[in-house]
Design a protein around this motif. Structure first.
Motif, short mmCIF file in Angstrom:
data_model
loop_
_atom_site.label_atom_id
_atom_site.label_comp_id
_atom_site.label_asym_id
_atom_site.label_seq_id
_atom_site.Cartn_x
_atom_site.Cartn_y
_atom_site.Cartn_z
N LYS A 306 0.70 -1.22 -0.02
CA LYS A 306 0.47 -0.32 0.19
C LYS A 306 0.77 1.20 0.08
O LYS A 306 0.66 2.19 -0.72
CB LYS A 306 -1.43 0.11 1.39
N ASN A 307 1.71 1.05 0.77
CA ASN A 307 3.11 2.18 0.92
C ASN A 307 4.17 1.73 1.57
O ASN A 307 4.25 1.61 2.82
CB ASN A 307 2.38 3.31 1.56
N ARG A 308 5.33 1.95 0.88
CA ARG A 308 6.43 1.27 1.28
C ARG A 308 6.97 1.11 2.53
O ARG A 308 7.83 1.35 2.62
CB ARG A 308 7.82 1.36 0.32
N LYS A 309 6.93 3.17 2.31
CA LYS A 309 7.16 4.27 3.55
C LYS A 309 6.27 3.67 5.20
O LYS A 309 6.86 3.77 6.75
CB LYS A 309 6.31 5.62 3.15
N ASN A 310 5.21 2.81 5.16
CA ASN A 310 4.72 2.14 6.20
C ASN A 310 6.01 1.31 7.17
O ASN A 310 5.82 0.85 8.53
CB ASN A 310 3.76 1.35 6.00
N TYR A 311 6.11 0.65 6.15
CA TYR A 311 7.56 -0.20 6.67
C TYR A 311 8.91 -0.33 6.56
O TYR A 311 10.00 -1.07 7.05
CB TYR A 311 7.27 -2.05 7.04
N GLU A 312 9.10 1.08 5.77
CA GLU A 312 10.83 1.43 5.08
C GLU A 312 10.87 2.90 5.54
O GLU A 312 9.81 3.83 4.89
CB GLU A 312 10.76 0.92 3.39
N ILE A 313 11.97 2.86 6.02
CA ILE A 313 12.77 4.36 6.38
C ILE A 313 13.83 4.56 5.84
O ILE A 313 14.05 5.79 5.22
CB ILE A 313 13.15 4.24 7.24
N MET A 314 13.86 3.98 4.49
CA MET A 314 14.95 3.96 3.56
C MET A 314 14.95 3.04 2.31
O MET A 314 14.10 2.64 2.30
CB MET A 314 16.29 3.84 4.25
N ASN A 315 14.61 4.58 1.05
CA ASN A 315 14.73 3.19 -0.43
C ASN A 315 16.19 2.39 -0.50
O ASN A 315 16.80 3.28 -0.39
CB ASN A 315 14.43 4.35 -1.51
N PRO A 316 16.04 1.59 -0.51
CA PRO A 316 16.76 0.54 -1.32
C PRO A 316 17.75 0.63 -2.46
O PRO A 316 18.92 0.84 -2.34
CB PRO A 316 16.18 -1.30 -1.75
N GLU A 317 16.58 2.06 -3.19
CA GLU A 317 17.31 2.46 -4.70
C GLU A 317 18.64 3.09 -3.70
O GLU A 317 19.50 3.73 -4.38
CB GLU A 317 16.90 3.14 -5.25
N THR A 318 18.25 3.81 -2.94
CA THR A 318 19.58 5.45 -2.25
C THR A 318 21.01 4.20 -2.10
O THR A 318 22.31 4.98 -2.39
CB THR A 318 18.96 5.59 -0.82
N ILE A 319 20.94 2.83 -1.66
CA ILE A 319 22.29 2.50 -1.88
C ILE A 319 22.28 1.47 -2.61
O ILE A 319 23.80 1.36 -2.77
CB ILE A 319 22.49 1.93 -0.25
N GLY A 320 22.21 1.71 -4.41
CA GLY A 320 22.54 1.09 -4.94
C GLY A 320 21.45 -0.25 -5.09
O GLY A 320 21.91 -1.06 -6.08
N LEU A 321 20.33 -0.35 -4.70
CA LEU A 321 20.24 -1.79 -3.99
C LEU A 321 18.61 -1.87 -4.97
O LEU A 321 17.96 -0.98 -5.01
CB LEU A 321 19.47 -3.06 -3.27
N LYS A 322 18.35 -2.61 -5.69
CA LYS A 322 17.18 -2.62 -6.92
C LYS A 322 15.91 -3.15 -5.69
O LYS A 322 16.35 -4.15 -4.24
CB LYS A 322 16.87 -4.35 -7.91
N ILE A 323 14.71 -2.78 -5.54
CA ILE A 323 13.56 -2.98 -4.73
C ILE A 323 13.74 -4.80 -4.63
O ILE A 323 13.87 -5.47 -5.23
CB ILE A 323 11.98 -2.50 -4.90
N VAL A 324 13.89 -5.17 -3.57
CA VAL A 324 13.45 -6.26 -2.49
C VAL A 324 12.05 -6.67 -2.79
O VAL A 324 11.12 -6.22 -2.46
CB VAL A 324 14.87 -6.32 -1.42
N GLN A 325 12.34 -8.25 -3.31
CA GLN A 325 11.02 -8.57 -3.04
C GLN A 325 10.67 -9.64 -1.82
O GLN A 325 11.58 -9.30 -0.81
CB GLN A 325 11.59 -10.01 -4.57
N PHE A 326 9.62 -9.74 -1.87
CA PHE A 326 9.04 -10.51 -0.51
C PHE A 326 9.94 -11.96 -0.39
O PHE A 326 10.11 -12.18 -0.84
CB PHE A 326 8.31 -10.07 -0.54
N ASN A 327 10.26 -12.40 1.09
CA ASN A 327 9.92 -13.48 1.65
C ASN A 327 8.88 -14.28 1.36
O ASN A 327 7.96 -13.88 2.10
CB ASN A 327 10.95 -13.39 2.16
#
Length: 515
Positions: A306-327
């Motif tokens: 619904k909104n990645r900010k609900n449980y992520e305080i940082m964007n993975p792309e910030t560190i050069g990482l693609k958005i991680v798929q769910f486990n």
């Protein structure tokens, strides 16, 4: 007004000295280049007097690195300072970092001197270093346990002598953030010439507080933070620079500081250091761990969708990482299942979500983590049939021989459905690789080996080996895990698990024209 925090990396000095096997010059240069690309301000590349190998590495790196400033460590000994300067003589810019114990414990029990002698050694060493460079850093070793009066006194004297950076190390990771913050505040208040020098901090992680202490020091006015990539180093390690850097970026409104770091290089730099230093990054490691941006809970996955900010305080792309798929685990919910099927190109009308979800939960309870190809298969066949198809390939016989020359000979009999396939292969690349090579030649799958990991444990005088294998087939990664007391059998079974998953996936994707 926002101020810049200087990032001082000591991965190649403080980090490297704690490794079980020393890095060679080529490996150190690779790390240095990665740090330069990251935008690190100062790279401490070694302790040249410690060994000829370290001297050569410092010299080689100094010839190549141009954007970052090179730094070498030296004791308050003329020979150390001479050799440090000699090793860096071809550097575009360089700093000499000298250190001396200042706590009573270090002065009396380690150095066998008094405080007046310590001040004299520090001052004379700095004056001697000025013949080589004006960029001099002085470290008050064990500053966290040095009396405030003595600490302020020696800092004032070394700045008068010419130190442009004064480093306040929590050498044994002893202080708490409130204590460490007060140390920095007191220095700023009590040392009259402190404005002529940059206050640096170098914290160790013995109590797990290195990053917290470094951040508290920044808030108290420190202008330089020292640490290592992935937090490697003596004992429990050093301040993990990637954590400090992302804390500064994420909480910039509170901290009101910034760095010159190119954040999108953080993940690659972490991987480079991990690989060359042969130190695996824990999966739960902040910022760069494999689970740092992954989500397993169904509630969390639904919130993220619904909104990645609900449980992520940082964007993975910030560190050069693609958005991680769910486990995808037994804790995942229907929302995550629907989303993953959609990402694979299937609409809700292609499958029954309730049937898929129930079979998914059952498989997850058995397997733990469910992969894309498992989910895809369960969407179109019943779990019972899926488990039956998982036995399409069966190992009938495996023979392996290897000689003292390094030649491995592997003979495999593999049942595929109702047919028996036999193959013998020879290789000088070791028995485990030869097993993989033989399987590849036995079947008509164009697979490529991407990862092969062994974890061996001894329990009650028995050796148990877990093998995890990852191969790539048609731009998709397949994972095989097997546990056995025999390494060879475990390796073969992990590959057979993968072959069965590929075979099932092929049938499904051919049916839906996804291949």
């Amino acid at each position: 007004m926002s101020r810049k925090i200087i990032i001082f990396d000591t991965t190649l000095r403080d980090g490297e000295q704690a490794l079980q096997v020393s890095l060679n010059s080529r490996e150190k240069l690779k790390i240095a280049l990665s740090l330069e690309k990251l935008g690190v301000d100062i790279i401490e590349v070694g302790f040249p007097v410690s060994s000829p190998g370290d001297f050569n590495s410092v010299e080689k790196i100094s010839n190549v690195i141009k954007e970052s400033r090179i730094c070498s460590l030296a004791r308050c000994i003329k020979k150390d300072i001479d050799i440090a300067a000699q090793a860096m003589s071809n550097a575009k810019n360089f700093r000499i970092h000298i250190f001396l114990g200042t706590s009573n414990l270090h002065i009396y029990s380690k150095l066998r001197k008094n405080f007046s002698e310590i001040i004299e050694m520090a001052v004379s060493s700095i004056k001697y270093t000025l013949r080589y460079t004006n960029d001099i850093e002085f470290s008050c070793e064990d500053a966290g346990r040095t009396s405030p009066d003595n600490l302020c006194k020696i800092i004032e004297k070394v700045i008068q002598a010419g130190a442009t950076t004064v480093n306040i190390p929590d050498t044994v990771g002893y202080t708490l953030p409130t204590e460490f913050s007060k140390i920095i505040s007191d220095i700023r208040l009590r040392v009259p010439n402190i404005h002529k020098s940059v206050i640096s901090v170098h914290c160790h992680d013995d109590l797990g507080l290195a990053v917290g202490n470094s951040i508290s020091a920044i808030q108290a006015g420190a202008g330089q933070v020292e640490g290592t990539i992935n937090g490697i180093g003596e004992r429990a390690g050093n301040t993990a620079l990637e954590e400090v850097i992302l804390a500064i970026k994420t909480r910039k409104k509170i901290l009101n500081v910034y760095t010159g770091i190119k954040h999108k290089e953080l993940y690659n730099t972490s991987k480079t250091v991990s690989k060359l230093c042969n130190i695996m990054v824990p999966s739960n490691k902040a910022i760069v761990g494999s689970n740092a941006f992954s989500h397993s809970s169904g509630i969390h996955q639904d919130g993220i969708l619904k909104n990645r900010k609900n449980y992520e305080i940082m964007n993975p792309e910030t560190i050069g990482l693609k958005i991680v798929q769910f486990n995808l685990t037994s804790r995942s919910g229907r929302a995550a299942i629907k989303n993953r099927m959609q990402e694979m190109g299937y609409s809700e009308s292609d499958y029954n979500i309730e049937k898929l979800y129930m079979d998914f939960i059952k498989l997850a309870d058995i397997k733990g983590k469910v992969y894309d190809y498992d989910l895809e298969a369960l969407a179109f066949i019943k779990l019972e049939k899926f488990m039956k198809l998982k036995k399409y390939f069966k190992l009938k016989n495996l023979n392996i021989n290897f000689n003292t020359l390094g030649l491995s000979t592997v003979s495999i009999q593999l049942i595929a459905g109702k047919k028996l396939h036999t193959k013998k292969t020879k290789s000088f690349n070791g028995p485990l690789y030869t097993i993989y090579k033989t399987f590849k030649q036995l079947i008509n799958f164009n697979i490529s080996l991407k990862k092969f990991k062994l974890i061996t444990k001894i329990k009650e005088n028995k050796t148990i080996t877990q093998v995890k294998t990852v191969v790539k087939y048609n731009n998709r990664f397949f994972n095989g895990i097997s546990v056995n007391k025999n390494i060879i059998k475990a390796s073969a079974k992990s590959l057979i698990n993968i072959l069965n998953d590929i075979w099932i996936s092929k049938q499904i994707r051919i049916k839906f024209n996804k291949i």
